[in-house]
Design a protein around this motif. Structure first.
Motif, PDB file in Angstrom:
ATOM      1  N   HIS A  54       0.795  -1.229  -0.002  1.00  0.00           N
ATOM      2  CA  HIS A  54       0.083   0.209   0.175  1.00  0.00           C
ATOM      3  C   HIS A  54       0.812   1.359   0.063  1.00  0.00           C
ATOM      4  O   HIS A  54       1.832   1.264   0.824  1.00  0.00           O
ATOM      5  CB  HIS A  54      -0.952   0.154   1.350  1.00  0.00           C
ATOM      6  CG  HIS A  54      -2.119   1.098   1.251  1.00  0.00           C
ATOM      7  ND1 HIS A  54      -2.861   1.177   0.084  1.00  0.00           N
ATOM      8  CD2 HIS A  54      -1.993   2.072   2.132  1.00  0.00           C
ATOM      9  CE1 HIS A  54      -3.771   2.391   0.613  1.00  0.00           C
ATOM     10  NE2 HIS A  54      -3.246   2.848   1.485  1.00  0.00           N
ATOM     11  N   GLY A  55       0.779   2.082  -0.988  1.00  0.00           N
ATOM     12  CA  GLY A  55       1.525   3.541  -1.010  1.00  0.00           C
ATOM     13  C   GLY A  55       1.252   4.021  -2.179  1.00  0.00           C
ATOM     14  O   GLY A  55       0.344   3.753  -3.096  1.00  0.00           O
ATOM     15  N   VAL A  56       2.052   4.919  -2.464  1.00  0.00           N
ATOM     16  CA  VAL A  56       2.003   5.852  -3.691  1.00  0.00           C
ATOM     17  C   VAL A  56       3.659   5.768  -4.238  1.00  0.00           C
ATOM     18  O   VAL A  56       4.515   6.103  -3.668  1.00  0.00           O
ATOM     19  CB  VAL A  56       1.824   7.332  -3.665  1.00  0.00           C
ATOM     20  CG1 VAL A  56       1.654   8.175  -4.899  1.00  0.00           C
ATOM     21  CG2 VAL A  56       0.487   7.505  -2.929  1.00  0.00           C
ATOM     22  N   LEU A  57       3.862   5.320  -5.586  1.00  0.00           N
ATOM     23  CA  LEU A  57       5.081   5.140  -6.083  1.00  0.00           C
ATOM     24  C   LEU A  57       5.145   6.281  -6.975  1.00  0.00           C
ATOM     25  O   LEU A  57       4.430   6.556  -8.089  1.00  0.00           O
ATOM     26  CB  LEU A  57       5.053   3.960  -6.775  1.00  0.00           C
ATOM     27  CG  LEU A  57       6.553   3.515  -7.399  1.00  0.00           C
ATOM     28  CD1 LEU A  57       7.686   3.648  -6.357  1.00  0.00           C
ATOM     29  CD2 LEU A  57       6.665   2.222  -8.262  1.00  0.00           C
ATOM     30  N   VAL A  63      14.413   9.278  -9.701  1.00  0.00           N
ATOM     31  CA  VAL A  63      14.548   8.183  -8.579  1.00  0.00           C
ATOM     32  C   VAL A  63      13.240   7.615  -8.159  1.00  0.00           C
ATOM     33  O   VAL A  63      12.246   8.215  -7.859  1.00  0.00           O
ATOM     34  CB  VAL A  63      15.305   9.079  -7.338  1.00  0.00           C
ATOM     35  CG1 VAL A  63      15.184   7.778  -6.016  1.00  0.00           C
ATOM     36  CG2 VAL A  63      16.572   9.424  -7.315  1.00  0.00           C
ATOM     37  N   GLY A  64      13.012   6.308  -7.985  1.00  0.00           N
ATOM     38  CA  GLY A  64      11.976   5.703  -7.859  1.00  0.00           C
ATOM     39  C   GLY A  64      11.550   5.743  -6.273  1.00  0.00           C
ATOM     40  O   GLY A  64      12.374   5.061  -5.437  1.00  0.00           O
ATOM     41  N   VAL A  65      10.572   6.398  -5.863  1.00  0.00           N
ATOM     42  CA  VAL A  65      10.214   6.576  -4.470  1.00  0.00           C
ATOM     43  C   VAL A  65       8.850   6.171  -4.158  1.00  0.00           C
ATOM     44  O   VAL A  65       7.726   6.498  -4.863  1.00  0.00           O
ATOM     45  CB  VAL A  65      10.405   8.127  -4.049  1.00  0.00           C
ATOM     46  CG1 VAL A  65      10.186   8.400  -2.635  1.00  0.00           C
ATOM     47  CG2 VAL A  65      11.637   8.755  -4.337  1.00  0.00           C
ATOM     48  N   LEU A  66       9.001   5.066  -3.239  1.00  0.00           N
ATOM     49  CA  LEU A  66       7.402   4.725  -2.558  1.00  0.00           C
ATOM     50  C   LEU A  66       7.257   5.455  -1.071  1.00  0.00           C
ATOM     51  O   LEU A  66       7.798   5.225  -0.531  1.00  0.00           O
ATOM     52  CB  LEU A  66       7.819   3.140  -2.486  1.00  0.00           C
ATOM     53  CG  LEU A  66       6.535   2.428  -1.825  1.00  0.00           C
ATOM     54  CD1 LEU A  66       5.323   2.493  -2.784  1.00  0.00           C
ATOM     55  CD2 LEU A  66       6.822   0.936  -1.355  1.00  0.00           C
ATOM     56  N   ILE A  67       6.120   6.057  -1.341  1.00  0.00           N
ATOM     57  CA  ILE A  67       5.602   7.056  -0.362  1.00  0.00           C
ATOM     58  C   ILE A  67       4.608   6.083   0.486  1.00  0.00           C
ATOM     59  O   ILE A  67       3.501   5.577  -0.278  1.00  0.00           O
ATOM     60  CB  ILE A  67       4.921   8.098  -0.511  1.00  0.00           C
ATOM     61  CG1 ILE A  67       5.774   9.157  -1.480  1.00  0.00           C
ATOM     62  CG2 ILE A  67       4.592   8.999   0.676  1.00  0.00           C
ATOM     63  CD1 ILE A  67       5.349  10.302  -2.158  1.00  0.00           C
ATOM     64  N   ASP A  92      -0.692   4.697  -7.413  1.00  0.00           N
ATOM     65  CA  ASP A  92      -1.401   5.105  -6.301  1.00  0.00           C
ATOM     66  C   ASP A  92      -2.176   4.003  -5.475  1.00  0.00           C
ATOM     67  O   ASP A  92      -2.751   3.308  -6.148  1.00  0.00           O
ATOM     68  CB  ASP A  92      -2.345   6.287  -6.747  1.00  0.00           C
ATOM     69  CG  ASP A  92      -3.097   6.781  -5.271  1.00  0.00           C
ATOM     70  OD1 ASP A  92      -2.448   7.140  -4.459  1.00  0.00           O
ATOM     71  OD2 ASP A  92      -4.405   6.742  -5.582  1.00  0.00           O
ATOM     72  N   ASP A  93      -2.020   4.026  -4.068  1.00  0.00           N
ATOM     73  CA  ASP A  93      -2.744   3.087  -3.600  1.00  0.00           C
ATOM     74  C   ASP A  93      -2.110   1.737  -3.345  1.00  0.00           C
ATOM     75  O   ASP A  93      -1.904   1.315  -2.426  1.00  0.00           O
ATOM     76  CB  ASP A  93      -4.450   3.181  -3.841  1.00  0.00           C
ATOM     77  CG  ASP A  93      -5.330   2.405  -2.882  1.00  0.00           C
ATOM     78  OD1 ASP A  93      -5.060   2.731  -1.562  1.00  0.00           O
ATOM     79  OD2 ASP A  93      -6.026   1.425  -2.988  1.00  0.00           O
TER      80      ASP A  93
END
Length: 223
Positions: A54-57, A63-67, A92-93
């Protein structure tokens, strides 16, 4: 399927047998070794075990950032702000994660959610339609994890940047930064700074080490 490499002609006998056996015949101009390597890499990627997180990539400065963070912390809203600042949405999500190789983990959106982002109070928006094709990506390597957590008075937070942690995705350790969220903090700008600092460290520039060296020199000078 049968693939004939090096642009060699396909014999009539092979075509005849392929028709009888209902087998696909393909032809490539690539050398055998290069074609074999490309096919192997393709199959490894497509047949890799997928896990869902679960998150926003986002793709931020390449740079690939997973929030990630707890529900309602503002992940999608932060993602939207980053899109407005010129960065690209990957997912997203729900992010489908898989290991590309021993050192690389990739993320991509679920097909039903591709190019879409959900905002509480607004609903689902199509990022590609609103911001253009340059605002989205189909997949990205996950280089950095950013975890958003609600600021709690009394908790200890990393202030020097020397409390490095990692999180495991599909067997690959990924550096993680934890950012406390409170009213008035511009989280998207902080994430941009975290990404630029991450890139600088990978290039050998570490502001924390520089500060520690200056502090040590100052102490030595005054002692």
């Amino acid at each position: 399927a049968i693939i004939v490499a090096r642009g060699l002609p396909i014999p009539d006998e092979m075509v005849s047998v392929a028709k009888k056996r209902d087998t696909v015949l393909l032809q490539s101009t690539e050398p055998t070794s290069r074609l074999n390597g490309a096919i192997t890499a393709f199959l490894d990627e497509k047949l890799s075990t997928r896990t869902t997180v679960h998150g926003v990539l986002m793709d931020i400065f390449g740079v690939g950032v997973l929030i990630q963070g707890s529900s309602g912390i503002g992940k999608s809203e932060t993602g939207l702000e980053l899109i407005k600042r010129g960065h690209r949405l990957v997912a997203d999500d729900r992010v489908d994660v898989y290991q590309k190789d021993e050192f690389t983990v990739m993320g991509e959106p679920a097909e039903i959610l591709r190019h879409l982002i959900e905002l509480r109070g607004v609903g689902i928006i199509d990022v590609m339609s609103l911001f253009g094709a340059g605002a989205v990506m189909d997949s990205s390597q996950i280089d950095l994890s950013v975890y958003l957590e609600k600021f709690e008075k009394g908790n200890t937070y990393d202030r020097l940047g020397n409390g490095e942690t990692t999180i495991d995705f599909s067997g690959v350790p990924v550096p993680q930064v934890k950012i406390p969220v409170t009213t008035g903090r511009n989280v998207s700008v902080i994430i941009e700074a975290a990404v630029m600092n991450f890139r600088a460290k990978n290039m050998g520039f570490d502001a924390t080490k520089m500060f520690e060296e200056r502090l040590s020199n100052l102490i030595a000078k005054n002692s």
